[in-house]
Scaffold this motif. Sequence first.
Motif, PDB file in Angstrom:
ATOM      1  N   ARG A  62      30.099   1.722  -9.434  1.00 23.22           N
ATOM      2  CA  ARG A  62      28.928   1.396  -9.448  1.00 23.22           C
ATOM      3  C   ARG A  62      28.095   3.225  -9.840  1.00 23.22           C
ATOM      4  N   SER A  63      28.419   3.987  -9.214  1.00 22.77           N
ATOM      5  CA  SER A  63      28.232   5.151  -9.012  1.00 22.77           C
ATOM      6  C   SER A  63      28.750   6.001  -9.763  1.00 22.77           C
ATOM      7  N   THR A  64      29.768   6.138 -10.707  1.00 21.33           N
ATOM      8  CA  THR A  64      30.991   6.676 -11.370  1.00 21.33           C
ATOM      9  C   THR A  64      30.452   6.068 -12.643  1.00 21.33           C
ATOM     10  N   GLY A  65      30.518   4.544 -12.646  1.00 19.23           N
ATOM     11  CA  GLY A  65      30.645   3.898 -13.608  1.00 19.23           C
ATOM     12  C   GLY A  65      32.055   3.519 -14.511  1.00 19.23           C
ATOM     13  N   GLN A  66      32.652   3.902 -13.514  1.00 19.22           N
ATOM     14  CA  GLN A  66      34.474   3.741 -13.964  1.00 19.22           C
ATOM     15  C   GLN A  66      34.941   2.832 -12.827  1.00 19.22           C
ATOM     16  N   PHE A  67      36.549   2.068 -13.683  1.00 16.96           N
ATOM     17  CA  PHE A  67      37.027   1.648 -13.116  1.00 16.96           C
ATOM     18  C   PHE A  67      38.026   2.049 -12.269  1.00 16.96           C
ATOM     19  N   ASP A  68      38.334   1.428 -11.230  1.00 18.96           N
ATOM     20  CA  ASP A  68      40.052   1.946 -10.661  1.00 18.96           C
ATOM     21  C   ASP A  68      41.154   0.410 -11.262  1.00 18.96           C
ATOM     22  N   LEU A  69      42.179   1.286 -11.548  1.00 19.80           N
ATOM     23  CA  LEU A  69      43.049  -0.021 -11.831  1.00 19.80           C
ATOM     24  C   LEU A  69      43.771   0.216 -11.321  1.00 19.80           C
ATOM     25  N   SER A  70      44.283   1.113 -10.183  1.00 20.43           N
ATOM     26  CA  SER A  70      45.918   1.575  -9.163  1.00 20.43           C
ATOM     27  C   SER A  70      45.698  -0.144  -8.647  1.00 20.43           C
ATOM     28  N   PRO A  71      46.916  -0.684  -8.198  1.00 19.21           N
ATOM     29  CA  PRO A  71      47.245  -1.466  -7.525  1.00 19.21           C
ATOM     30  C   PRO A  71      47.069  -1.039  -6.994  1.00 19.21           C
ATOM     31  N   GLN A  72      46.529  -2.480  -5.655  1.00 21.49           N
ATOM     32  CA  GLN A  72      46.507  -2.091  -4.177  1.00 21.49           C
ATOM     33  C   GLN A  72      46.725  -3.679  -3.732  1.00 21.49           C
TER      34      GLN A  72
END
Length: 431
Positions: A62-72
């Motif tokens: 939420r703080s960056t408004g970004q999505f992390d789509l990297s696999p984990q």
Amino acid sequence: MSLSQSKAVFDRVVTRLGVTPLPELLESLLREIASLLRVERVGYWKLQPDHSAIDRQMQFLRSTGQFDLSPQALLARDFPGYFNALKESNLIVSHDVMADPQLAEFRDVYFKPHGISSMLDVPVHRNGQLFGVICHEHVGPARRWADDEVELARSLTHLVALAIETDLRQRAEEELKNALEREKELVEMKTNFVSLVSHEFRTPLGVIVSSSDILENYFDRLKPDQRAAHLQDIRHSAQQMSALMEEVLLLGKVESGRMSCRCDPISLADCCNRIVDEQHSATNGKCPIRLELNGVDAEAHGDEGLLRHILNNLLSNAVKYSPAGQAVRFAVRRDRTFAEFEIADRGIGIDPADQKHLFTAFYRGNNVGDTPGTGLGLVIVKRCVDLHDGTLTFESRPGDGSRFVVRLKMFSGNGRQAKSASPRKRPIRSP
Ligand code: ADP
């Protein structure tokens, strides 16, 4: 968070169900969830079918408004307590993860590095089975999840489940439609094959039987030129049947993946000149073939066998479907690393209704009349072009002729790998 806000989210998502692609819909849902519940990290994790791990599909920050789509992936064997809790409860609520014994296994490896203090995980179910989980992870001082927040998280997770279900159903419908289409094509292929065999085999067989009967019964009464004519008919019919068998066998070889693409040096000028000569003699010079070579002097690399199947079929079609004497254009040019082969005729052309079926085995256009053919040539051409990693395009208008263009990467030379044809699962369709 207000009721009207959450209702607006529901309305927005419901209208996009089945319309917006799932990843896009999930992204906007996670974004809305983070904002409604004021959570820093909202992630969607999917359970592996054997329940051995959960894989992160996407995580909104939420703080960056970004999505992390990297696999984990989190493995069940590393986090047994959490996986048990996921399977057994409908909710994992932790107001203070650092003090929660059930989540101790995450403390050093997950919570600390991400600064997570409180957590609310809602499992996603499908057909009553655990399918994934929506993880709400709070960062900062520990937070008490209010009952209405927990309820909202549950409802929003139902919405996620609904979006996933809609997507899976749509895919299943699509697969069913494809299977039905394939079934229809197989029936069509069978019908076409039966009509091919009955026509293309019966006609030459009939000629062979009747000519040999005549020769056997009336040999003494026939003049030498009549005998020669009957013998020629027999030879011609046998050749026709053998050519048909060759095509069927070649298609079988291509379709079963027994053909590969070689990468040998080729002189395109020599190869194309030879093919033109062969076509002239195979068609008794019915139509002149005008070969234009442009910038193809440099050595090319590719599979001459495949190239010959491609060009012979396209050129013989161009001649076959053109009136006698009408010239056929055969232009070969270089476009950077590509060799482009254009075969254009001013023959009968192809009906738009037939065009999408041309690459289905045994299919023939409605305007071919008595012109002999099998409906296999273009299927073979397309498959050979595919094997060569090339493209095939065409345009045609009934009565106005046809133009086929094949593009093959033949001038890079270095490092092209020979490639084996894999068995086809689907019939060859238009490119
Ligand atoms: P066929 O043995 O019938 O020629 P192909 O697979 O080579 O089989 O071609 C499939 C069909 O495409 C043909 O039956 C014909 O209707 C159409 N076709 C292909 N090439 C041409 C062309 N150059 N001009 C007109 N029709 C063509």
